[in-house]
Design a protein around this motif. Sequence first.
Motif, PDB file in Angstrom:
ATOM      1  N   ALA A 283       0.745  -1.089   0.096  1.00 33.12           N
ATOM      2  CA  ALA A 283      -0.057   0.037   0.121  1.00 33.12           C
ATOM      3  C   ALA A 283       0.942   1.356  -0.097  1.00 33.12           C
TER       4      ALA A 283
ATOM      5  N   VAL B 184      -1.818   5.906   4.573  1.00 32.91           N
ATOM      6  CA  VAL B 184      -1.846   4.472   4.804  1.00 32.91           C
ATOM      7  C   VAL B 184      -2.629   4.206   5.978  1.00 32.91           C
TER       8      VAL B 184
ATOM      9  N   LYS C 125      -4.818  10.891  -1.098  1.00 31.92           N
ATOM     10  CA  LYS C 125      -5.558   9.568  -1.196  1.00 31.92           C
ATOM     11  C   LYS C 125      -5.380   8.873   0.178  1.00 31.92           C
TER      12      LYS C 125
ATOM     13  N   VAL D 227      -6.008   5.390   2.030  1.00 31.17           N
ATOM     14  CA  VAL D 227      -6.200   3.727   1.654  1.00 31.17           C
ATOM     15  C   VAL D 227      -6.122   3.125   3.038  1.00 31.17           C
TER      16      VAL D 227
END
Length: 333
Positions: free
Chosen positions: A46, A281, A305, A307
């Motif tokens: 990731a 993450v 982003k 995740v």
Amino acid sequence: MTRPQWRMPAETDPHDCTWMAWPSSGYALGEAADDARRAWASVALAVAEFEPVRMVVDPAAVPHARKWLGSDVELLEAPLDDAWMRDMGPTFVVGPQGLGAVDWVFNGWGQQSWARWEKDARIARQVAEWAGATLIDSAMVNEGGGIHVDGAGTVLVTETVQLDPGRNPGWHSHDIEDELRRTLGVRDVVWLPRGLTRDYGEFGTRGHVDIVATMPSPGTVLLHVQPAPAHPDFEVTRAIRLALPAQWRVVELLAPERLEDEDGPVDHSYVNHLVCNGGVVACTFGDPRDAAALEVLASAYPGRKVVGVDARVIFARGGGIHCITQQQPKVEP
């Protein structure tokens, strides 16, 4: 006042890479070895979507690491006891000489009876060498999970870690503060009283701050909040909130709905995330509150982003995503 030679950047600053260590023995590997390998690999892959990952691997475990990581992660070989890179690895700083690496004394989270750290205590120096960093020795026992900085002069710590008799006997708060200012370039040290309840169990750290609170920007804190009165962290997180500077903006990250497992009250926390280049993450737990937590993180780190990676296996071993990663900041020419 003399300007500090070194400064620890905020985690939101650009990174060159993220460092990790592969579970090959010790408590991180555990009896269900493939569960641990799958969890560490999921985090590494990731993070690799956002920036390079450099994985330290015990020579005996290289075949396993290759199998789970493929060619997406760089492997570097060194003997390991365990796999908690945030704690045994160096804390990276920047200064006029470029990249620096603080080599804290690592003694198995305050000389825990189950811990083995002879090999891990040498990893910070080895990683610093690989990174081409100037080594900054420290006589203080500390772990990367025991500190959080905002990059603008403030560090969060807990009394039960830095002042732990198993870590720094004879040290006083002013000794700790002086060393943090010397090594991290901070001005203000904010002392929180303790960490989460589970962290004081047999395999805990005795109160790491990176599971409780973090600063996404100066003057703002993301705070783990346990809303269930039946959970012992209900009172703990209320006390931690009162210890924060009154002028700070507090953004709540509610604990997952699950309150306990077979070992008692859980410490599952969305605070224990890693900020990457363009991303975050984050820990998820297969819990109804996962989605809302990811939305809070997206708002706290605009333009990145977010995740989610299932972190239940990692937490069952005593930590989270932030605990198994360590960012190396980019040094501007």
